[in-house]
Design a protein around this motif. Structure first.
Motif, PDB file in Angstrom:
ATOM      1  N   MET A  12       0.828  -1.207   0.000  1.00  0.00           N
ATOM      2  CA  MET A  12       0.000   0.000   0.000  1.00  0.00           C
ATOM      3  C   MET A  12       0.869   1.267   0.000  1.00  0.00           C
ATOM      4  O   MET A  12       0.485   2.276  -0.580  1.00  0.00           O
ATOM      5  N   GLN A  13       2.031   1.212   0.609  1.00  0.00           N
ATOM      6  CA  GLN A  13       2.902   2.370   0.699  1.00  0.00           C
ATOM      7  C   GLN A  13       3.789   2.555  -0.534  1.00  0.00           C
ATOM      8  O   GLN A  13       4.072   3.677  -0.936  1.00  0.00           O
ATOM      9  N   GLU A  14       4.245   1.440  -1.124  1.00  0.00           N
ATOM     10  CA  GLU A  14       5.305   1.493  -2.128  1.00  0.00           C
ATOM     11  C   GLU A  14       4.894   1.147  -3.554  1.00  0.00           C
ATOM     12  O   GLU A  14       5.606   1.487  -4.489  1.00  0.00           O
ATOM     13  N   CYS A  15       3.778   0.448  -3.732  1.00  0.00           N
ATOM     14  CA  CYS A  15       3.430  -0.069  -5.065  1.00  0.00           C
ATOM     15  C   CYS A  15       2.240   0.679  -5.660  1.00  0.00           C
ATOM     16  O   CYS A  15       1.243   0.906  -4.983  1.00  0.00           O
ATOM     17  N   SER A  16       2.357   1.016  -6.942  1.00  0.00           N
ATOM     18  CA  SER A  16       1.225   1.641  -7.626  1.00  0.00           C
ATOM     19  C   SER A  16       0.726   0.787  -8.785  1.00  0.00           C
ATOM     20  O   SER A  16      -0.275   1.118  -9.410  1.00  0.00           O
ATOM     21  N   THR A  17       1.424  -0.323  -9.066  1.00  0.00           N
ATOM     22  CA  THR A  17       0.986  -1.233 -10.127  1.00  0.00           C
ATOM     23  C   THR A  17       1.041  -2.670  -9.624  1.00  0.00           C
ATOM     24  O   THR A  17       1.748  -2.983  -8.649  1.00  0.00           O
ATOM     25  N   GLU A  20       4.607  -4.051  -9.698  1.00  0.00           N
ATOM     26  CA  GLU A  20       5.429  -3.677  -8.540  1.00  0.00           C
ATOM     27  C   GLU A  20       5.095  -4.556  -7.331  1.00  0.00           C
ATOM     28  O   GLU A  20       5.991  -4.977  -6.594  1.00  0.00           O
ATOM     29  N   ASP A  41      -4.868  -3.079 -10.005  1.00  0.00           N
ATOM     30  CA  ASP A  41      -4.420  -1.690  -9.964  1.00  0.00           C
ATOM     31  C   ASP A  41      -5.316  -0.810 -10.832  1.00  0.00           C
ATOM     32  O   ASP A  41      -6.194  -1.305 -11.552  1.00  0.00           O
ATOM     33  N   ALA A  42      -5.097   0.486 -10.747  1.00  0.00           N
ATOM     34  CA  ALA A  42      -5.921   1.455 -11.469  1.00  0.00           C
ATOM     35  C   ALA A  42      -5.688   1.431 -12.971  1.00  0.00           C
ATOM     36  O   ALA A  42      -6.458   2.018 -13.734  1.00  0.00           O
ATOM     37  N   HIS A  43      -4.643   0.739 -13.426  1.00  0.00           N
ATOM     38  CA  HIS A  43      -4.314   0.675 -14.850  1.00  0.00           C
ATOM     39  C   HIS A  43      -4.955  -0.537 -15.529  1.00  0.00           C
ATOM     40  O   HIS A  43      -4.717  -0.781 -16.706  1.00  0.00           O
TER      41      HIS A  43
END
Length: 144
Positions: A12-17, A20, A41-43
């Protein structure tokens, strides 16, 4: 093994995909407790991953172009981890309790979660270590 709660916090802190998050879980090498996790993820990335004491593996990848059904059970399904499954003959009634805590079905087309606490089949416990089944819902409830 690294506690999954610690890895969840890091994700939750480090990954956006999803990619990752997969790298983070794979780098941990051993995770406790063992289970299947669905990462999104949002993508539009969506991955079913299995983690445990023997490592982590992507079981399936999904996308809008490659939709599918996610099935998670109380054993490994991925090619990399399936060899670590125990045979039913290895069942030990003196071992700590195990069993299904809940069952979930995600239905993205309706933005719905179908959830059942305990066993969705509603059957009685087969072994003495399958605790709390008297409180099982025995059916799915839909949350939209």
């Amino acid at each position: 093994p690294t506690p999954f709660a610690k890895l969840s916090h890091r994700m939750m802190q480090e990954c956006s995909t999803v990619d990752e998050a997969v790298l983070l879980l794979t780098a941990a090498q051993a995770v406790a407790p063992a289970f299947s996790v669905l990462l999104a993820d949002a993508h539009g990335g969506l991955v079913q991953m299995e983690v445990g004491a023997f490592g982590s593996a992507v079981h399936r990848r999904f996308s809008r172009d490659r939709p599918g059904i996610v099935v998670a059970v109380n054993c490994y399904q991925s090619e990399e981890l399936i060899r670590y499954n125990k045979a039913e003959a290895d069942y030990n009634p003196a071992a700590p309790p195990w069993g299904s805590v809940s069952a979930e079905i995600l239905q993205p087309s309706r933005r719905a979660l179908h959830y059942c606490y305990g066993w969705p089949c509603g059957e009685r416990a087969e072994f003495g270590d399958q605790l709390f089944q008297s409180r099982s819902w025995g059916k799915f409830e839909c949350f939209v």
